[in-house]
Scaffold this motif. Structure first.
Motif, PDB file in Angstrom:
ATOM      1  N   ARG A   1       0.811  -1.220   0.000  1.00 48.77           N
ATOM      2  CA  ARG A   1       0.000   0.000   0.000  1.00 48.77           C
ATOM      3  C   ARG A   1       0.847   1.274   0.000  1.00 48.77           C
ATOM      4  NH1 ARG A   1      -5.225   1.858   3.464  1.00 48.77           N
ATOM      5  NH2 ARG A   1      -4.742   4.062   3.560  1.00 48.77           N
ATOM      6  N   ASP A   2       1.934   1.272   0.806  1.00 52.81           N
ATOM      7  CA  ASP A   2       2.732   2.491   0.880  1.00 52.81           C
ATOM      8  C   ASP A   2       3.445   2.780  -0.443  1.00 52.81           C
ATOM      9  OD1 ASP A   2       4.376   0.273   1.257  1.00 52.81           O
ATOM     10  OD2 ASP A   2       5.763   1.331   2.574  1.00 52.81           O
ATOM     11  N   VAL A   3       3.851   1.726  -1.152  1.00 51.72           N
ATOM     12  CA  VAL A   3       4.503   1.915  -2.453  1.00 51.72           C
ATOM     13  C   VAL A   3       3.476   2.383  -3.480  1.00 51.72           C
ATOM     14  CG1 VAL A   3       5.798   0.803  -4.311  1.00 51.72           C
ATOM     15  CG2 VAL A   3       6.248   0.189  -1.924  1.00 51.72           C
ATOM     16  N   ALA A   4       2.293   1.755  -3.468  1.00 52.76           N
ATOM     17  CA  ALA A   4       1.226   2.166  -4.390  1.00 52.76           C
ATOM     18  C   ALA A   4       0.860   3.629  -4.163  1.00 52.76           C
ATOM     19  CB  ALA A   4       0.006   1.271  -4.194  1.00 52.76           C
ATOM     20  N   ALA A   5       0.769   4.033  -2.902  1.00 59.02           N
ATOM     21  CA  ALA A   5       0.389   5.409  -2.580  1.00 59.02           C
ATOM     22  C   ALA A   5       1.463   6.402  -3.035  1.00 59.02           C
ATOM     23  CB  ALA A   5       0.156   5.538  -1.078  1.00 59.02           C
ATOM     24  N   ALA A   6       2.726   6.085  -2.739  1.00 59.99           N
ATOM     25  CA  ALA A   6       3.814   6.999  -3.109  1.00 59.99           C
ATOM     26  C   ALA A   6       3.929   7.148  -4.624  1.00 59.99           C
ATOM     27  CB  ALA A   6       5.136   6.494  -2.529  1.00 59.99           C
ATOM     28  N   THR A   7       3.840   6.036  -5.348  1.00 61.23           N
ATOM     29  CA  THR A   7       3.946   6.118  -6.804  1.00 61.23           C
ATOM     30  C   THR A   7       2.707   6.779  -7.402  1.00 61.23           C
ATOM     31  OG1 THR A   7       3.151   3.829  -6.949  1.00 61.23           O
ATOM     32  CG2 THR A   7       5.533   4.175  -7.062  1.00 61.23           C
ATOM     33  N   GLY A   8       1.554   6.538  -6.779  1.00 60.80           N
ATOM     34  CA  GLY A   8       0.333   7.182  -7.259  1.00 60.80           C
ATOM     35  C   GLY A   8       0.389   8.691  -7.116  1.00 60.80           C
ATOM     36  N   ILE A   9       0.898   9.157  -5.980  1.00 62.20           N
ATOM     37  CA  ILE A   9       1.034  10.605  -5.767  1.00 62.20           C
ATOM     38  C   ILE A   9       2.073  11.191  -6.719  1.00 62.20           C
ATOM     39  CG2 ILE A   9       1.850  12.361  -4.147  1.00 62.20           C
ATOM     40  CD1 ILE A   9      -0.955  11.549  -3.530  1.00 62.20           C
ATOM     41  N   ASP A  10       3.119  10.429  -7.015  1.00 61.31           N
ATOM     42  CA  ASP A  10       4.109  10.895  -7.983  1.00 61.31           C
ATOM     43  C   ASP A  10       3.446  11.126  -9.337  1.00 61.31           C
ATOM     44  OD1 ASP A  10       6.608  11.585  -9.023  1.00 61.31           O
ATOM     45  OD2 ASP A  10       7.127   9.521  -9.497  1.00 61.31           O
ATOM     46  N   ALA A  11       2.609  10.176  -9.765  1.00 63.31           N
ATOM     47  CA  ALA A  11       1.899  10.319 -11.039  1.00 63.31           C
ATOM     48  C   ALA A  11       0.951  11.518 -11.000  1.00 63.31           C
ATOM     49  CB  ALA A  11       1.130   9.033 -11.346  1.00 63.31           C
ATOM     50  N   LEU A  12       0.272  11.701  -9.875  1.00 62.66           N
ATOM     51  CA  LEU A  12      -0.612  12.858  -9.706  1.00 62.66           C
ATOM     52  C   LEU A  12       0.185  14.155  -9.817  1.00 62.66           C
ATOM     53  CD1 LEU A  12      -3.230  14.302  -8.888  1.00 62.66           C
ATOM     54  CD2 LEU A  12      -2.754  13.678  -6.514  1.00 62.66           C
ATOM     55  N   SER A  13       1.349  14.170  -9.176  1.00 64.83           N
ATOM     56  CA  SER A  13       2.211  15.356  -9.239  1.00 64.83           C
ATOM     57  C   SER A  13       2.630  15.654 -10.667  1.00 64.83           C
ATOM     58  CB  SER A  13       3.454  15.161  -8.357  1.00 64.83           C
ATOM     59  OG  SER A  13       3.106  14.988  -7.007  1.00 64.83           O
ATOM     60  N   HIS A  14       2.985  14.624 -11.422  1.00 66.42           N
ATOM     61  CA  HIS A  14       3.362  14.832 -12.824  1.00 66.42           C
ATOM     62  C   HIS A  14       2.261  15.573 -13.567  1.00 66.42           C
ATOM     63  CE1 HIS A  14       6.115  11.018 -12.652  1.00 66.42           C
ATOM     64  NE2 HIS A  14       6.683  12.078 -12.090  1.00 66.42           N
ATOM     65  N   CYS A  15       1.023  15.095 -13.402  1.00 65.88           N
ATOM     66  CA  CYS A  15      -0.089  15.673 -14.158  1.00 65.88           C
ATOM     67  C   CYS A  15      -0.366  17.116 -13.757  1.00 65.88           C
ATOM     68  CB  CYS A  15      -1.344  14.819 -13.976  1.00 65.88           C
ATOM     69  SG  CYS A  15      -1.279  13.206 -14.785  1.00 65.88           S
ATOM     70  N   ILE A  16      -0.467  17.380 -12.454  1.00 70.46           N
ATOM     71  CA  ILE A  16      -0.848  18.727 -12.038  1.00 70.46           C
ATOM     72  C   ILE A  16       0.302  19.718 -12.238  1.00 70.46           C
ATOM     73  CG2 ILE A  16      -0.256  18.610  -9.568  1.00 70.46           C
ATOM     74  CD1 ILE A  16      -3.106  19.957  -9.148  1.00 70.46           C
ATOM     75  N   GLU A  17       1.539  19.257 -12.096  1.00 69.60           N
ATOM     76  CA  GLU A  17       2.665  20.159 -12.350  1.00 69.60           C
ATOM     77  C   GLU A  17       2.779  20.484 -13.834  1.00 69.60           C
ATOM     78  OE1 GLU A  17       6.425  19.603  -9.887  1.00 69.60           O
ATOM     79  OE2 GLU A  17       5.374  17.709  -9.480  1.00 69.60           O
ATOM     80  N   CYS A  18       2.617  19.481 -14.686  1.00 70.47           N
ATOM     81  CA  CYS A  18       2.680  19.741 -16.130  1.00 70.47           C
ATOM     82  C   CYS A  18       1.572  20.680 -16.570  1.00 70.47           C
ATOM     83  CB  CYS A  18       2.591  18.429 -16.913  1.00 70.47           C
ATOM     84  SG  CYS A  18       4.091  17.445 -16.865  1.00 70.47           S
TER      85      CYS A  18
END
Length: 242
Positions: A44-61
């Protein structure tokens, strides 16, 4: 996290205690299989961290200085998928449809990076991974809300578009829509139980200046930020999360 769609590789430079990016088109994958079944047993912690990374990519771009019609198309679609699916995808191993949607949203974020680029969230997170070996997605999660609050006045239009793409259009003001988006980011990080400060990582006030010096040097990404990030700004953001 969409890395299969990008020409980027992030490497650690130990002597500088900093992560840096290498960009080369040869690193874009020829073939990719995105199947949520492969991520069923992801902790769960890995899924959450990678999921937030993907979210960050989208909103930052989407809020980047280099945002354009092409990157916005993918970043916004990625945001819609990730906002709606990230919590069940990270908390329920049998939520295969949601996991598939997360993988697709992450892929879209990777495509957006190729013509836009991340901003101050990723820039200021690099020293956290380089010096303190905090997982990249966790670093981004810690910085995501503080940086978006810092950027808010310069990204009101983008936040309004994100709100309108996720919700029924209402009589809310642009300011209220922006606040809603930032509050949703805060809620997602909280529900996924990701740390929001550096207290658990033995980072304290004595580390502040070295963080500022390292973070402010990541010009490749800081220059993408719509609002200029000065040394004093970086210091305030880091101080907020220590």
């Amino acid at each position: 996290t969409g890395s299969e769609a990008t020409p980027n590789s992030i490497v650690l430079v130990p002597e500088k205690e900093l992560k840096v990016g290498i960009v080369n088109s040869n690193m874009v994958a020829d073939v990719v299989i995105l199947d949520g079944n492969f991520t069923r047993k992801l902790p769960r912690d890995v899924a959450a961290a990678t999921g937030i990374d993907a979210l960050s990519h989208c909103i930052e771009c989407f809020t980047s200085q280099k945002a354009n019609v092409y990157s916005n198309l993918f970043a916004l679609e990625g945001l819609k998928l990730i906002f709606k699916n990230i919590i069940p995808a990270c908390t329920d191993e049998n939520a295969i449809e949601e996991k598939n949607n997360m993988l697709l949203g992450a892929f879209y974020g990777g495509v957006a990076i190729t013509t836009s680029g991340t901003t101050a969230v990723h820039a200021l997170s690099y020293p956290l991974g380089g010096k303190y070996h905090i997982a990249h997605g966790v670093s981004n999660a810690i910085l995501l809300v503080p940086v978006m609050k810092f950027n808010k006045d310069y990204c009101l239009n983008e936040f309004e578009i994100i709100y309108d793409s996720l919700c029924d259009k209402t009589e809310k003001s642009v300011e209220e829509k922006a606040e809603w988006v930032i509050n949703q980011l805060e809620m997602i990080v909280s529900k996924l139980e990701i740390p929001t400060t550096l207290k658990d990582f033995n980072v304290n006030d004595t580390d502040l200046e070295s963080l500022v010096e390292a973070g402010i040097s990541v010009r490749r990404l800081l220059d993408n930020n719509k609002k200029e990030v000065t040394k004093e700004d970086a210091r305030k953001i880091y101080k907020e999360i220590i």
